[in-house]
Design a protein around this motif. Sequence first.
Motif, mmCIF file in Angstrom:
data_model
loop_
_atom_site.group_PDB
_atom_site.id
_atom_site.type_symbol
_atom_site.label_atom_id
_atom_site.label_comp_id
_atom_site.label_asym_id
_atom_site.label_seq_id
_atom_site.Cartn_x
_atom_site.Cartn_y
_atom_site.Cartn_z
ATOM 1 N N LEU A 165 -23.401 -30.630 -23.043
ATOM 2 C CA LEU A 165 -24.087 -30.721 -21.525
ATOM 3 C C LEU A 165 -23.942 -29.344 -21.089
ATOM 4 N N LYS A 166 -25.054 -28.966 -20.408
ATOM 5 C CA LYS A 166 -25.234 -27.597 -19.610
ATOM 6 C C LYS A 166 -24.869 -28.096 -18.316
ATOM 7 N N VAL A 167 -24.014 -27.089 -17.751
ATOM 8 C CA VAL A 167 -23.551 -27.090 -16.119
ATOM 9 C C VAL A 167 -24.164 -26.263 -15.285
ATOM 10 N N LYS A 168 -24.302 -25.080 -15.871
ATOM 11 C CA LYS A 168 -24.649 -23.884 -15.042
ATOM 12 C C LYS A 168 -25.238 -22.736 -15.900
ATOM 13 N N ASP A 169 -25.927 -22.062 -15.203
ATOM 14 C CA ASP A 169 -26.356 -20.713 -15.893
ATOM 15 C C ASP A 169 -25.273 -19.835 -15.848
ATOM 16 N N GLY A 170 -25.510 -18.787 -16.615
ATOM 17 C CA GLY A 170 -24.723 -17.514 -16.695
ATOM 18 C C GLY A 170 -25.343 -16.315 -17.272
ATOM 19 N N GLU A 171 -24.780 -14.968 -17.012
ATOM 20 C CA GLU A 171 -25.294 -13.909 -17.502
ATOM 21 C C GLU A 171 -25.710 -13.961 -19.209
ATOM 22 N N PRO A 172 -27.219 -13.844 -19.598
ATOM 23 C CA PRO A 172 -27.381 -14.317 -20.988
ATOM 24 C C PRO A 172 -26.383 -13.144 -21.830
ATOM 25 N N LEU A 173 -26.109 -13.804 -22.877
ATOM 26 C CA LEU A 173 -25.602 -12.928 -24.173
ATOM 27 C C LEU A 173 -26.421 -12.867 -25.162
ATOM 28 N N GLY A 174 -26.301 -11.430 -25.988
ATOM 29 C CA GLY A 174 -27.057 -11.391 -27.209
ATOM 30 C C GLY A 174 -28.570 -11.251 -27.322
ATOM 31 N N GLY A 175 -28.884 -10.887 -26.040
ATOM 32 C CA GLY A 175 -30.524 -10.471 -25.889
ATOM 33 C C GLY A 175 -31.390 -11.622 -25.611
ATOM 34 N N HIS A 176 -30.876 -12.897 -24.929
ATOM 35 C CA HIS A 176 -31.451 -13.987 -24.759
ATOM 36 C C HIS A 176 -32.498 -13.604 -23.713
ATOM 37 N N SER A 177 -33.986 -13.991 -23.607
ATOM 38 C CA SER A 177 -34.906 -13.655 -22.909
ATOM 39 C C SER A 177 -35.453 -14.894 -22.279
ATOM 40 N N SER A 178 -35.722 -15.103 -21.066
ATOM 41 C CA SER A 178 -36.046 -16.263 -20.221
ATOM 42 C C SER A 178 -37.481 -16.081 -19.789
ATOM 43 N N VAL A 179 -38.457 -16.951 -19.842
ATOM 44 C CA VAL A 179 -39.704 -16.951 -19.277
ATOM 45 C C VAL A 179 -39.595 -17.049 -18.085
ATOM 46 N N THR A 180 -38.876 -17.731 -17.262
ATOM 47 C CA THR A 180 -38.844 -17.924 -15.933
ATOM 48 C C THR A 180 -38.367 -16.355 -15.296
ATOM 49 N N ALA A 181 -37.427 -15.713 -16.010
ATOM 50 C CA ALA A 181 -36.927 -14.646 -15.644
ATOM 51 C C ALA A 181 -37.868 -13.333 -15.841
ATOM 52 N N ASP A 182 -38.609 -13.497 -17.063
ATOM 53 C CA ASP A 182 -39.486 -12.318 -17.341
ATOM 54 C C ASP A 182 -40.747 -12.621 -16.549
ATOM 55 N N PHE A 183 -41.067 -13.876 -16.175
ATOM 56 C CA PHE A 183 -42.641 -14.083 -15.350
ATOM 57 C C PHE A 183 -42.483 -14.850 -14.262
#
Length: 202
Positions: A165-183
């Motif tokens: 169960l995901k509850v909240k976002d956090g600072e990505p670790l390990g080079g995760h890239s998000s399309v919503t963040a990038d674009f």
Amino acid sequence: MSTVKTKLVRFVYCHLAEPHAFAEGQEAKYSVNVLIDKDDKETLARILKGYQEAVQDGVEDYGASFKAKATPLKREPGSTRGLLVDCDADERYSAPEFKNKYMLAIKSINPVSVGYRKNGVTYAYSDKEAIREDVYSGCYGAVSFNFYPFNKVGTGIAAGLNSVLKVKDGEPLGGHSSVTADFGDASEFDEEAGSDDLSALL
């Protein structure tokens, strides 16, 4: 066998959309590692109880000698055996996000149920792409799993993943890239009059 449900933990090394093998020749599995705050006594107590019950199950299934062969709950520094890794005692986890944390690897050979919490309601993700995009190393949530004894390829205790169960976002670790963040502000691609004429863009 009892189910262990954590309180809030942080996810690392997420492989929940499709199975993953960490080394050549290994069986690919769905998996996630969780970072547990050492001050989270309730989650740690649940983990201890689930582990002790798994040891007892192993004794009942495989005999009294199983107890001496069971995988230790806590991994000692320098050892490769043990379920809970003390990140403060392992130089591989010197980054700030691992400080004052235990880490537990949880896996499943079968797809696991993955969901998220929004406005007081729990929802299940509808497809793999949504899981891959939204559940990443660095976000926070909870997991449900079982400790279980085994005596086929080796002897010990493992943690089998049930649901995430995901509850909240956090600072990505390990080079995760998000399309919503990038674009997120990709207004240059919004359709405008005449924008379908490729020659106007060249």
